[in-house]
Design an enzyme around this catalytic site. Sequence first.
Site, PDB file in Angstrom:
ATOM      1  N   CYS A  42     -16.122   0.679   1.016  1.00 58.79           N
ATOM      2  CA  CYS A  42     -14.915  -0.053   1.059  1.00 58.79           C
ATOM      3  C   CYS A  42     -14.368   0.165   2.654  1.00 58.79           C
ATOM      4  O   CYS A  42     -13.798  -0.643   3.203  1.00 58.79           O
ATOM      5  CB  CYS A  42     -13.794   0.382   0.413  1.00 58.79           C
ATOM      6  SG  CYS A  42     -13.307   2.271   0.374  1.00 58.79           S
ATOM      7  N   HIS A  71      -7.320   0.365  -6.288  1.00 61.06           N
ATOM      8  CA  HIS A  71      -7.511  -0.336  -5.262  1.00 61.06           C
ATOM      9  C   HIS A  71      -8.258  -1.502  -5.481  1.00 61.06           C
ATOM     10  O   HIS A  71      -9.329  -2.099  -5.333  1.00 61.06           O
ATOM     11  CB  HIS A  71      -8.445   0.271  -3.996  1.00 61.06           C
ATOM     12  CG  HIS A  71      -8.415  -0.159  -2.716  1.00 61.06           C
ATOM     13  ND1 HIS A  71      -7.368  -1.466  -2.412  1.00 61.06           N
ATOM     14  CD2 HIS A  71      -8.956  -0.050  -1.460  1.00 61.06           C
ATOM     15  CE1 HIS A  71      -7.557  -1.669  -1.124  1.00 61.06           C
ATOM     16  NE2 HIS A  71      -8.718  -0.707  -0.467  1.00 61.06           N
ATOM     17  N   GLN A 100      -9.721  -4.423  -3.105  1.00 59.48           N
ATOM     18  CA  GLN A 100     -11.149  -3.845  -2.607  1.00 59.48           C
ATOM     19  C   GLN A 100     -12.256  -4.239  -3.564  1.00 59.48           C
ATOM     20  O   GLN A 100     -12.942  -4.720  -3.074  1.00 59.48           O
ATOM     21  CB  GLN A 100     -11.202  -2.598  -2.291  1.00 59.48           C
ATOM     22  CG  GLN A 100     -12.358  -1.950  -1.773  1.00 59.48           C
ATOM     23  CD  GLN A 100     -12.619  -2.572  -0.343  1.00 59.48           C
ATOM     24  OE1 GLN A 100     -11.761  -2.365   0.527  1.00 59.48           O
ATOM     25  NE2 GLN A 100     -13.729  -3.199  -0.178  1.00 59.48           N
ATOM     26  N   ASP A 125     -17.601   6.176  -1.374  1.00 56.93           N
ATOM     27  CA  ASP A 125     -16.281   6.078  -0.615  1.00 56.93           C
ATOM     28  C   ASP A 125     -16.159   7.631   0.276  1.00 56.93           C
ATOM     29  O   ASP A 125     -16.807   8.401  -0.162  1.00 56.93           O
ATOM     30  CB  ASP A 125     -15.058   5.945  -1.511  1.00 56.93           C
ATOM     31  CG  ASP A 125     -13.764   5.809  -0.658  1.00 56.93           C
ATOM     32  OD1 ASP A 125     -13.914   5.631   0.512  1.00 56.93           O
ATOM     33  OD2 ASP A 125     -12.783   5.851  -1.356  1.00 56.93           O
ATOM     34  N   ARG A 171     -12.810  -9.204   1.849  1.00 60.13           N
ATOM     35  CA  ARG A 171     -11.330  -8.982   1.644  1.00 60.13           C
ATOM     36  C   ARG A 171     -10.502 -10.156   1.808  1.00 60.13           C
ATOM     37  O   ARG A 171      -9.609 -10.500   1.006  1.00 60.13           O
ATOM     38  CB  ARG A 171     -11.043  -7.659   2.492  1.00 60.13           C
ATOM     39  CG  ARG A 171     -11.502  -6.639   2.342  1.00 60.13           C
ATOM     40  CD  ARG A 171     -11.433  -5.908   1.094  1.00 60.13           C
ATOM     41  NE  ARG A 171      -9.839  -5.743   0.842  1.00 60.13           N
ATOM     42  CZ  ARG A 171      -9.061  -4.610   1.347  1.00 60.13           C
ATOM     43  NH1 ARG A 171      -9.671  -3.752   1.986  1.00 60.13           N
ATOM     44  NH2 ARG A 171      -7.661  -4.524   0.996  1.00 60.13           N
ATOM     45  N   ARG A 190       1.032  -1.136  -0.166  1.00 60.69           N
ATOM     46  CA  ARG A 190      -0.060  -0.016   0.041  1.00 60.69           C
ATOM     47  C   ARG A 190       0.784   1.262  -0.108  1.00 60.69           C
ATOM     48  O   ARG A 190       1.716   1.544   0.933  1.00 60.69           O
ATOM     49  CB  ARG A 190      -0.992   0.024   1.162  1.00 60.69           C
ATOM     50  CG  ARG A 190      -1.678   1.287   1.405  1.00 60.69           C
ATOM     51  CD  ARG A 190      -2.667   1.129   2.427  1.00 60.69           C
ATOM     52  NE  ARG A 190      -3.867   0.497   2.054  1.00 60.69           N
ATOM     53  CZ  ARG A 190      -5.086   0.760   2.599  1.00 60.69           C
ATOM     54  NH1 ARG A 190      -5.227   1.220   3.730  1.00 60.69           N
ATOM     55  NH2 ARG A 190      -6.034  -0.115   1.943  1.00 60.69           N
TER      56      ARG A 190
HETATM   57  N1  NVA Z   1     -10.145   6.457  -1.156  1.00 61.12           N
HETATM   58  C1  NVA Z   1      -9.926   6.038   0.057  1.00 61.12           C
HETATM   59  C2  NVA Z   1     -10.093   4.587   0.232  1.00 61.12           C
HETATM   60  C3  NVA Z   1      -9.584   3.936   1.596  1.00 61.12           C
HETATM   61  C4  NVA Z   1      -9.877   2.306   1.624  1.00 61.12           C
HETATM   62  C5  NVA Z   1      -8.566   6.572   0.290  1.00 61.12           C
HETATM   63  O1  NVA Z   1      -7.637   6.263  -0.460  1.00 61.12           O
HETATM   64  O2  NVA Z   1      -8.151   6.733   1.402  1.00 61.12           O
HETATM   65  N1   CP Z   2     -10.956  -0.591   2.820  1.00 56.93           N
HETATM   66  C1   CP Z   2      -9.749  -0.633   3.228  1.00 56.93           C
HETATM   67  O1   CP Z   2      -8.928  -0.862   2.352  1.00 56.93           O
HETATM   68  O2   CP Z   2      -9.567  -0.279   4.602  1.00 56.93           O
HETATM   69  P1   CP Z   2      -8.108  -0.238   5.285  1.00 56.93           P
HETATM   70  O3   CP Z   2      -7.719   1.369   5.039  1.00 56.93           O
HETATM   71  O4   CP Z   2      -8.471  -0.192   6.614  1.00 56.93           O
HETATM   72  O5   CP Z   2      -7.256  -1.170   5.049  1.00 56.93           O
END
Ligand code: NVA
Ligand code: CP
Length: 324
Positions: free
Chosen positions: A270, A131, A134, A230, A298, A104
Amino acid sequence: MTAQLRHMLRDDDVSHDEQLDILELGMRFRENRLFSRPFEGPQAVAVLFDKPSTRTRSSFSVGVAELGGYPLVIDKGGSQLGRGEPVADTARVLTRMTSAIVWRTFGQERVEEMARYATVPVVNALTDEFHPCQVLADFLTIAQHQGGVSELAGKTIVYLGDSANNMANSYLLAGATAGMHVHIAGPYGYLPEQSIVADAQAIAAKTGGSVLVTTDAKEAVRGADCVFTDTWVSMGEESQYATRSKPFWDYQVNDELMSLAADNALFQHCLPAYRGKEVTASVIDGPQSVVWDEAENRLHAQKALLTWLIAMQRDDTSLLDGTK
Ligand code: NVA
Ligand code: CP
């Protein structure tokens, strides 16, 4: 099948048929958490985080362990990568010790560079742009509640809110790959990049899906089988919190908007969610919401993805049929 090193960096790294195979395997893992054990040994899988996480961290940690392996979880603050060691050098080191690398991070070019230098599969666990893990889980959740994996093609999904973010991009590419009708609705200034829309349209032309990008939330939701949203403020954008809320209010998923979707429509998010912002508590905590199944999925979807990537690399189909 011939052995091939494959990665999951963006949702269209897999074909329509391959996506179906991964989702079917996810269904097998839902039924039996020990269905396949590609990392028996235990072999290590590196799970790297440059941003916070609850679901991704727990699902990959538990998932790798259930696949027989050892999750080597490394946070930004505890690694040389976080201090600026080149991605290529990190890849060269991790690839000698692990069976897969999950990451990540911020820019998509970082996971692409990792994949260029790694000789094990690399998985995008969220970048600023995509992502994909997800959305595999989200489609598994639709399959779980609406007739199985074979029924995914032809469904209409809608995503509302910040349509320039990683989730919107992933719904475009993964939805098109699945042969879905993908509706994206957000305000001007927060719509997806034209290049991603074009990629999704090209895929949809082959799979029988379609793409609609609009500023009209009601038009987008009408008849949808699943409604997604989201956060309006993604990780890394926290300083823009005040300015970012304003343009999105017309895209809040509330009871009125949900009533325009199909009668049996699902709601997914998500997570983490901000009740009273992108979704009302009445929707996310209401009867159409499947967000907890989505979070659980997940685990199953990512175990399926990792198992499939390893089966490809080792040219070992026994990993996919539960005989190993
Ligand atoms: N769009 C959000 C998704 C979190 C799982 C982010 O990137 O923070
Ligand atoms: N949806 C998701 O990726 O959650 P986290 O940021 O908690 O990993």
